[in-house]
Motif scaffolding. Structure first.
Motif, PDB file in Angstrom:
ATOM      1  N   VAL A   7      -8.697  -3.325  -4.518  1.00  0.00           N
ATOM      2  CA  VAL A   7      -7.996  -3.152  -3.245  1.00  0.00           C
ATOM      3  C   VAL A   7      -8.543  -4.132  -2.209  1.00  0.00           C
ATOM      4  O   VAL A   7      -7.784  -4.804  -1.499  1.00  0.00           O
ATOM      5  N   VAL A   8      -9.869  -4.224  -2.118  1.00  0.00           N
ATOM      6  CA  VAL A   8     -10.484  -5.134  -1.148  1.00  0.00           C
ATOM      7  C   VAL A   8     -10.114  -6.577  -1.465  1.00  0.00           C
ATOM      8  O   VAL A   8      -9.790  -7.367  -0.565  1.00  0.00           O
ATOM      9  N   ALA A   9     -10.141  -6.952  -2.733  1.00  0.00           N
ATOM     10  CA  ALA A   9      -9.771  -8.310  -3.123  1.00  0.00           C
ATOM     11  C   ALA A   9      -8.324  -8.610  -2.758  1.00  0.00           C
ATOM     12  O   ALA A   9      -7.998  -9.706  -2.263  1.00  0.00           O
ATOM     13  N   PHE A  10      -7.452  -7.648  -2.993  1.00  0.00           N
ATOM     14  CA  PHE A  10      -6.034  -7.822  -2.656  1.00  0.00           C
ATOM     15  C   PHE A  10      -5.848  -8.022  -1.153  1.00  0.00           C
ATOM     16  O   PHE A  10      -5.134  -8.926  -0.713  1.00  0.00           O
ATOM     17  N   VAL A  11      -6.505  -7.196  -0.331  1.00  0.00           N
ATOM     18  CA  VAL A  11      -6.376  -7.319   1.121  1.00  0.00           C
ATOM     19  C   VAL A  11      -6.910  -8.662   1.598  1.00  0.00           C
ATOM     20  O   VAL A  11      -6.296  -9.332   2.444  1.00  0.00           O
ATOM     21  N   ALA A  13      -6.982 -11.419  -0.101  1.00  0.00           N
ATOM     22  CA  ALA A  13      -6.036 -12.452  -0.539  1.00  0.00           C
ATOM     23  C   ALA A  13      -4.825 -12.515   0.386  1.00  0.00           C
ATOM     24  O   ALA A  13      -4.331 -13.599   0.724  1.00  0.00           O
ATOM     25  N   VAL A  14      -4.335 -11.348   0.814  1.00  0.00           N
ATOM     26  CA  VAL A  14      -3.200 -11.314   1.742  1.00  0.00           C
ATOM     27  C   VAL A  14      -3.577 -11.978   3.060  1.00  0.00           C
ATOM     28  O   VAL A  14      -2.847 -12.821   3.594  1.00  0.00           O
ATOM     29  N   LEU A  58       3.565 -12.431  -0.429  1.00  0.00           N
ATOM     30  CA  LEU A  58       3.734 -11.048  -0.839  1.00  0.00           C
ATOM     31  C   LEU A  58       5.135 -10.767  -1.357  1.00  0.00           C
ATOM     32  O   LEU A  58       6.126 -11.254  -0.796  1.00  0.00           O
ATOM     33  N   THR A  59       5.223  -9.963  -2.398  1.00  0.00           N
ATOM     34  CA  THR A  59       6.504  -9.382  -2.789  1.00  0.00           C
ATOM     35  C   THR A  59       6.804  -8.211  -1.857  1.00  0.00           C
ATOM     36  O   THR A  59       5.964  -7.813  -1.038  1.00  0.00           O
ATOM     37  N   GLU A  60       7.974  -7.634  -1.990  1.00  0.00           N
ATOM     38  CA  GLU A  60       8.318  -6.481  -1.162  1.00  0.00           C
ATOM     39  C   GLU A  60       7.364  -5.320  -1.427  1.00  0.00           C
ATOM     40  O   GLU A  60       6.892  -4.655  -0.492  1.00  0.00           O
ATOM     41  N   GLU A  61       7.047  -5.096  -2.714  1.00  0.00           N
ATOM     42  CA  GLU A  61       6.106  -4.022  -3.047  1.00  0.00           C
ATOM     43  C   GLU A  61       4.714  -4.337  -2.517  1.00  0.00           C
ATOM     44  O   GLU A  61       3.991  -3.449  -2.042  1.00  0.00           O
ATOM     45  N   GLY A  62       4.331  -5.608  -2.575  1.00  0.00           N
ATOM     46  CA  GLY A  62       3.022  -6.004  -2.071  1.00  0.00           C
ATOM     47  C   GLY A  62       2.885  -5.781  -0.581  1.00  0.00           C
ATOM     48  O   GLY A  62       1.824  -5.372  -0.100  1.00  0.00           O
ATOM     49  N   ALA A  63       3.960  -6.044   0.171  1.00  0.00           N
ATOM     50  CA  ALA A  63       3.917  -5.862   1.621  1.00  0.00           C
ATOM     51  C   ALA A  63       3.717  -4.392   1.969  1.00  0.00           C
ATOM     52  O   ALA A  63       2.951  -4.049   2.878  1.00  0.00           O
ATOM     53  N   VAL A  64       4.419  -3.505   1.255  1.00  0.00           N
ATOM     54  CA  VAL A  64       4.269  -2.068   1.497  1.00  0.00           C
ATOM     55  C   VAL A  64       2.841  -1.622   1.185  1.00  0.00           C
ATOM     56  O   VAL A  64       2.207  -0.889   1.948  1.00  0.00           O
ATOM     57  N   LEU A  65       2.330  -2.102   0.055  1.00  0.00           N
ATOM     58  CA  LEU A  65       0.986  -1.705  -0.352  1.00  0.00           C
ATOM     59  C   LEU A  65      -0.070  -2.232   0.617  1.00  0.00           C
ATOM     60  O   LEU A  65      -1.043  -1.532   0.931  1.00  0.00           O
ATOM     61  N   TYR A  66       0.123  -3.443   1.114  1.00  0.00           N
ATOM     62  CA  TYR A  66      -0.860  -4.027   2.034  1.00  0.00           C
ATOM     63  C   TYR A  66      -1.000  -3.183   3.302  1.00  0.00           C
ATOM     64  O   TYR A  66      -2.122  -2.934   3.765  1.00  0.00           O
TER      65      TYR A  66
END
Length: 303
Positions: A7-11, A13-14, A58-66
């Motif tokens: 989760v931290v890595a994903f945030v 990266a965004v 970001l994909t649409e799902e990625g934006a929601v998750l972020y």
């Protein structure tokens, strides 16, 4: 713990918009960021980024998750900050933005007694996005419409209509707001919109039409024009008080005046007050309140 690391890595990266930059922030290798994001995508069964050889988005799902993950990480940071705040001294640099007139007339006179932290102050009259600009706290007027922000009210602004003794010797003094139609009026326009600032009077004088002699997007320029006898200006009390005290400006129509607008200290809502922000906010609130001309009619202007 492995899920939290993903989760931290994903945030990261965004927010950094690349695995390489995210790796520098996290202190790991770019491949570690890529593998962590891949594990997260595999577990969720969705693609979170659109990837090219040069960029990620970001994909649409990625934006929601972020949005959800970012709030979780912010809450974790806030929890840790809350535990340690009682032992923590204000430190670091604080980025502040204030309107020119507030900065010059209210903030600058009190700065010599504030030495707790380094201040980086922008004088800016246009509306700005403090989150996007990376600002810690700003002074704003009017209502707060951005849900990402919270505010501490400083006070309602009081104004005075005034002109120079020379101007009134040549043209006479207005007795009611309606009389201003026969005078040269110096107006302020908002830099962001170009809209003229209204002159606030008690009912039924709230729709008086004034002729324009001069228009400025800077209050100090209007103050100078009034002192030079070029017309009558509508000024904040904290701006007009020094020249009215010395006699270079004469207040008129004081019994018709009403407050207009307010000032607030504003900061992002996604975090608790850091020690440096809290120190600055408490300092400004206390020192503005101690000034008799800050947000209420000064005794020297009431007549």
């Amino acid at each position: 713990m492995e899920s939290l690391a993903s989760v931290v890595a994903f945030v990261h990266a965004v927010e950094q918009q690349s695995y390489v930059a995210a790796a520098r922030v996290a202190g790991v290798s770019p491949s570690a960021i890529g593998k962590a994001v891949a594990r997260l995508e595999s577990r969720l069964g969705v693609r979170l980024f659109n990837r090219t050889t040069r960029s990620i988005s970001l994909t649409e799902e990625g934006a929601v998750l972020y949005e959800r993950y970012k709030r979780i990480i912010d809450d974790m940071d806030d929890a840790e900050a809350t535990i340690s705040r009682s032992r923590e001294r204000p430190r670091g640099r604080l980025r502040v933005s204030v309107p020119h007139i507030v900065g010059h007339h209210l903030l600058m006179p009190i700065l010599p007694i504030f030495a707790e932290i380094e201040l980086d102050i922008d004088f800016e009259d246009k509306m700005i996005d403090l989150v996007a600009e990376g600002l810690d706290v700003v002074v704003r007027s009017g209502e707060l419409a951005d849900a990402r922000l919270i505010a501490r009210h400083l006070g309602d602004q009081h104004f005075v209509v005034c002109g120079s003794p020379d101007y009134f010797n040549r043209h006479g003094q207005p007795e009611t707001p309606d009389d201003l139609s026969q005078h040269a009026c110096i107006h302020f326009k908002y830099p962001s919109s170009g809209r003229l600032a209204p002159w606030a009077f008690r009912s039924p004088y709230d729709r008086v039409i004034f002729p324009r002699s001069l228009t400025f997007n800077n209050t100090d320029a209007g103050l100078r024009a009034a002192r030079d006898g070029l017309g009558i200006a509508h000024l904040p009390v904290y701006v007009a008080e020094p020249p009215t005290r010395t006699g270079s400006l004469v207040p008129v129509l004081t019994s018709f005046m009403v407050p207009y607008g307010s000032l607030s200290l504003v900061w992002p809502s996604n975090r608790q007050l850091s020690p440096k922000v809290r120190a600055f906010v408490d300092f400004v609130v206390a020192n503005f309140a101690a000034r008799p001309d800050a947000f209420r009619p000064a005794p020297s202007l009431s007549r």
